[in-house]
Design a protein around this motif. Structure first.
Motif, PDB file in Angstrom:
ATOM      1  N   ILE A 231      95.965  65.024  -2.609  1.00 29.89           N
ATOM      2  CA  ILE A 231      96.004  64.235  -1.373  1.00 29.89           C
ATOM      3  C   ILE A 231      94.620  64.286  -0.734  1.00 29.89           C
ATOM      4  CG2 ILE A 231      97.089  64.000   0.895  1.00 29.89           C
ATOM      5  CD1 ILE A 231      99.490  65.603  -0.375  1.00 29.89           C
ATOM      6  N   ILE A 232      94.084  63.117  -0.400  1.00 29.98           N
ATOM      7  CA  ILE A 232      92.706  63.026   0.092  1.00 29.98           C
ATOM      8  C   ILE A 232      92.698  62.329   1.456  1.00 29.98           C
ATOM      9  CG2 ILE A 232      90.370  62.234  -0.464  1.00 29.98           C
ATOM     10  CD1 ILE A 232      91.274  62.135  -3.412  1.00 29.98           C
ATOM     11  N   PRO A 233      92.867  63.086   2.538  1.00 36.01           N
ATOM     12  CA  PRO A 233      92.872  62.474   3.871  1.00 36.01           C
ATOM     13  C   PRO A 233      91.461  62.214   4.387  1.00 36.01           C
ATOM     14  CG  PRO A 233      94.058  64.594   3.808  1.00 36.01           C
ATOM     15  CD  PRO A 233      93.202  64.506   2.601  1.00 36.01           C
ATOM     16  N   GLY A 234      91.366  61.171   5.199  1.00 32.83           N
ATOM     17  CA  GLY A 234      90.158  60.933   5.968  1.00 32.83           C
ATOM     18  C   GLY A 234      90.382  61.487   7.369  1.00 32.83           C
ATOM     19  N   ARG A 235      90.152  60.641   8.360  1.00 34.62           N
ATOM     20  CA  ARG A 235      90.379  61.070   9.753  1.00 34.62           C
ATOM     21  C   ARG A 235      91.864  60.921  10.094  1.00 34.62           C
ATOM     22  NH1 ARG A 235      85.189  57.903  11.719  1.00 34.62           N
ATOM     23  NH2 ARG A 235      83.702  59.605  11.981  1.00 34.62           N
ATOM     24  N   ILE A 236      92.526  62.044  10.239  1.00 33.84           N
ATOM     25  CA  ILE A 236      93.924  62.064  10.644  1.00 33.84           C
ATOM     26  C   ILE A 236      93.994  62.813  11.973  1.00 33.84           C
ATOM     27  CG2 ILE A 236      96.269  62.641   9.973  1.00 33.84           C
ATOM     28  CD1 ILE A 236      94.831  60.765   7.997  1.00 33.84           C
ATOM     29  N   LYS A 237      94.769  62.283  12.911  1.00 34.95           N
ATOM     30  CA  LYS A 237      94.833  62.897  14.239  1.00 34.95           C
ATOM     31  C   LYS A 237      95.691  64.164  14.191  1.00 34.95           C
ATOM     32  CE  LYS A 237      95.546  61.976  19.137  1.00 34.95           C
ATOM     33  NZ  LYS A 237      95.964  60.991  20.163  1.00 34.95           N
ATOM     34  N   THR A 238      95.022  65.287  13.937  1.00 34.01           N
ATOM     35  CA  THR A 238      95.663  66.602  13.933  1.00 34.01           C
ATOM     36  C   THR A 238      94.747  67.561  14.678  1.00 34.01           C
ATOM     37  OG1 THR A 238      94.569  67.446  11.937  1.00 34.01           O
ATOM     38  CG2 THR A 238      96.549  66.085  11.617  1.00 34.01           C
ATOM     39  N   ASN A 239      95.129  68.832  14.709  1.00 30.61           N
ATOM     40  CA  ASN A 239      94.297  69.844  15.360  1.00 30.61           C
ATOM     41  C   ASN A 239      93.316  70.518  14.410  1.00 30.61           C
ATOM     42  OD1 ASN A 239      95.247  69.585  18.001  1.00 30.61           O
ATOM     43  ND2 ASN A 239      96.985  70.937  17.618  1.00 30.61           N
ATOM     44  N   ILE A 240      93.018  69.896  13.282  1.00 31.03           N
ATOM     45  CA  ILE A 240      92.142  70.534  12.309  1.00 31.03           C
ATOM     46  C   ILE A 240      90.759  70.835  12.879  1.00 31.03           C
ATOM     47  CG2 ILE A 240      91.345  68.363  11.274  1.00 31.03           C
ATOM     48  CD1 ILE A 240      91.376  69.862   8.550  1.00 31.03           C
ATOM     49  N   SER A 241      90.240  69.961  13.727  1.00 26.72           N
ATOM     50  CA  SER A 241      88.931  70.228  14.329  1.00 26.72           C
ATOM     51  C   SER A 241      89.017  71.306  15.404  1.00 26.72           C
ATOM     52  CB  SER A 241      88.329  68.942  14.910  1.00 26.72           C
ATOM     53  OG  SER A 241      89.137  68.422  15.947  1.00 26.72           O
ATOM     54  N   VAL A 242      90.139  71.355  16.114  1.00 27.53           N
ATOM     55  CA  VAL A 242      90.342  72.376  17.149  1.00 27.53           C
ATOM     56  C   VAL A 242      90.339  73.768  16.528  1.00 27.53           C
ATOM     57  CG1 VAL A 242      91.918  73.244  18.927  1.00 27.53           C
ATOM     58  CG2 VAL A 242      91.656  70.770  18.581  1.00 27.53           C
ATOM     59  N   ASN A 243      90.977  73.889  15.375  1.00 25.94           N
ATOM     60  CA  ASN A 243      91.102  75.186  14.706  1.00 25.94           C
ATOM     61  C   ASN A 243      89.972  75.493  13.736  1.00 25.94           C
ATOM     62  OD1 ASN A 243      93.624  75.666  15.979  1.00 25.94           O
ATOM     63  ND2 ASN A 243      94.641  74.380  14.479  1.00 25.94           N
TER      64      ASN A 243
ATOM     65  N   GLY B 146      91.833  59.126  14.881  1.00 25.91           N
ATOM     66  CA  GLY B 146      92.292  59.058  13.502  1.00 25.91           C
ATOM     67  C   GLY B 146      93.704  58.520  13.349  1.00 25.91           C
ATOM     68  N   LYS B 147      94.092  58.315  12.117  1.00 24.93           N
ATOM     69  CA  LYS B 147      95.426  57.823  11.790  1.00 24.93           C
ATOM     70  C   LYS B 147      96.461  58.860  12.220  1.00 24.93           C
ATOM     71  CE  LYS B 147      97.933  55.828   7.830  1.00 24.93           C
ATOM     72  NZ  LYS B 147      97.833  54.416   8.210  1.00 24.93           N
ATOM     73  N   PRO B 148      97.520  58.470  12.914  1.00 27.21           N
ATOM     74  CA  PRO B 148      98.551  59.431  13.337  1.00 27.21           C
ATOM     75  C   PRO B 148      99.152  60.168  12.147  1.00 27.21           C
ATOM     76  CG  PRO B 148      98.822  57.347  14.480  1.00 27.21           C
ATOM     77  CD  PRO B 148      97.794  57.105  13.413  1.00 27.21           C
ATOM     78  N   ALA B 149      99.475  61.444  12.364  1.00 28.73           N
ATOM     79  CA  ALA B 149     100.003  62.274  11.274  1.00 28.73           C
ATOM     80  C   ALA B 149     101.319  61.733  10.723  1.00 28.73           C
ATOM     81  CB  ALA B 149     100.178  63.710  11.757  1.00 28.73           C
ATOM     82  N   ASP B 150     102.184  61.199  11.605  1.00 25.27           N
ATOM     83  CA  ASP B 150     103.477  60.709  11.120  1.00 25.27           C
ATOM     84  C   ASP B 150     103.310  59.472  10.236  1.00 25.27           C
ATOM     85  OD1 ASP B 150     102.679  59.129  13.273  1.00 25.27           O
ATOM     86  OD2 ASP B 150     104.689  58.938  14.124  1.00 25.27           O
ATOM     87  N   GLU B 151     102.359  58.594  10.588  1.00 26.91           N
ATOM     88  CA  GLU B 151     102.091  57.424   9.743  1.00 26.91           C
ATOM     89  C   GLU B 151     101.482  57.857   8.409  1.00 26.91           C
ATOM     90  OE1 GLU B 151      99.803  54.431  11.677  1.00 26.91           O
ATOM     91  OE2 GLU B 151     101.061  54.408  13.481  1.00 26.91           O
ATOM     92  N   SER B 152     100.621  58.862   8.476  1.00 26.69           N
ATOM     93  CA  SER B 152      99.996  59.391   7.257  1.00 26.69           C
ATOM     94  C   SER B 152     101.046  59.983   6.337  1.00 26.69           C
ATOM     95  CB  SER B 152      98.957  60.455   7.619  1.00 26.69           C
ATOM     96  OG  SER B 152      97.959  59.921   8.467  1.00 26.69           O
ATOM     97  N   ALA B 153     102.013  60.695   6.916  1.00 25.79           N
ATOM     98  CA  ALA B 153     103.077  61.316   6.119  1.00 25.79           C
ATOM     99  C   ALA B 153     103.899  60.272   5.384  1.00 25.79           C
ATOM    100  CB  ALA B 153     103.969  62.165   7.019  1.00 25.79           C
ATOM    101  N   LYS B 154     104.131  59.141   6.006  1.00 24.40           N
ATOM    102  CA  LYS B 154     104.889  58.067   5.335  1.00 24.40           C
ATOM    103  C   LYS B 154     104.144  57.591   4.091  1.00 24.40           C
ATOM    104  CE  LYS B 154     107.013  56.329   9.614  1.00 24.40           C
ATOM    105  NZ  LYS B 154     108.379  56.790   9.343  1.00 24.40           N
ATOM    106  N   VAL B 155     102.822  57.413   4.237  1.00 22.98           N
ATOM    107  CA  VAL B 155     101.998  56.985   3.100  1.00 22.98           C
ATOM    108  C   VAL B 155     102.036  58.043   2.000  1.00 22.98           C
ATOM    109  CG1 VAL B 155      99.648  56.458   2.331  1.00 22.98           C
ATOM    110  CG2 VAL B 155     100.463  55.605   4.546  1.00 22.98           C
ATOM    111  N   ILE B 156     101.857  59.297   2.392  1.00 20.23           N
ATOM    112  CA  ILE B 156     101.832  60.399   1.425  1.00 20.23           C
ATOM    113  C   ILE B 156     103.159  60.501   0.677  1.00 20.23           C
ATOM    114  CG2 ILE B 156     101.767  62.923   1.236  1.00 20.23           C
ATOM    115  CD1 ILE B 156      99.679  62.809   3.568  1.00 20.23           C
TER     116      ILE B 156
END
Length: 264
Positions: free
Chosen positions: A182-194, A213-223
């Protein structure tokens, strides 16, 4: 991959893409094993998944702790008759320059992103093979395809995952082990915060690009849709994904842009 009634182990399930993927899969009436460091957050995800008609078990552990990884694998294998799929979403990012980052931070990033992920895979793989096969998915990043400013160890750890899991796939084709990266680009998560800074402290703030970034729930549907199709590589994100293609087909443009664009 028919998800119905499958036993699926998800790491990094307490937040971000891992959490969103668990919640999306819970609509398919699956048996979920949810792992991460935050037991309280995992329990909340489990309750949501159970309300969707799936079973969900919480197995908290730290991917950066080799002993904890081994104990978690032993516990799951002792309690489950098989693991149909192992989806790796656990990981940690970085926000620091090569010249300023301690090797201790580099090692910590690799312990979580690479060695912990590899250790869990190796612990589960023999049982998966003995049961006739299974699906393994690992989360890389678009910077697993190329280097990028402020991401040296993070990018390197993701590059390493590509090499390891592509080798695993090639070795185990006859064992019915299907591997997706799985190769994500900008996904709206807390990855930068942490993410870790040069001294190992948490970055503590949301990047501008991450916020948009792309919302995590929309990304999950694609994944999930592409995991169902057993795609070998799953790109997910927005227009930033074009950088993967630029690096491949127009390397000179990539070399120029990589030192000019704002970090992800």
């Amino acid at each position: 991959m028919d998800f119905s009634n499958k036993i699926i182990w998800i790491t990094g399930a307490s937040s971000g893409i891992g959490k969103a993927t668990a919640m999306e899969l819970s609509k398919k009436k699956v048996h979920l094993i949810l792992s991460g460091r935050n037991e309280e957050a995992l329990t909340k995800v489990a309750v949501f998944c159970q309300k969707n008609g799936s079973s969900a078990k919480v197995i908290p552990f730290d991917l950066g702790n080799e002993e904890a990884v081994a104990l978690a694998a032993q516990k799951v294998l002792a309690e489950e008759n098989k693991i149909d799929a192992l989806y790796h979403f656990g990981g940690i990012s970085q926000r620091s320059l090569v010249s300023e980052t301690s090797t201790a931070v580099d090692r910590k990033i690799f312990e979580v992103n690479f060695f912990g992920t590899v250790a869990l895979t190796k612990a589960i793989l023999p049982a998966m093979i003995a049961n006739g096969g299974g699906q393994i998915a690992v989360t890389s990043s678009i910077v697993g395809k190329f280097g990028f400013p402020y991401r040296s160890a993070y990018s390197a750890s993701k590059h390493a995952l590509h090499g390891f899991f592509e080798s695993l796939r090639a070795e185990n084709a006859a064992n019915n082990i299907r591997v997706s990266i799985i190769i994500p680009g900008r996904i709206k998560t807390n990855i930068s915060v942490n993410a870790l800074e040069k001294d190992g402290a948490a970055h503590g703030k949301m990047d501008k690009g991450q916020e948009k970034g792309k919302p995590a729930d929309e990304s999950a549907k694609v994944i999930c849709r592409k995991l169902k199709k057993e795609r070998k590589e799953i790109l997910v994100g927005g227009t930033e994904l074009i950088m993967v293609h630029i690096r491949r087909f127009f390397p000179r443009i990539y070399y120029y842009l990589s030192s000019k664009v704002e970090p992800l």
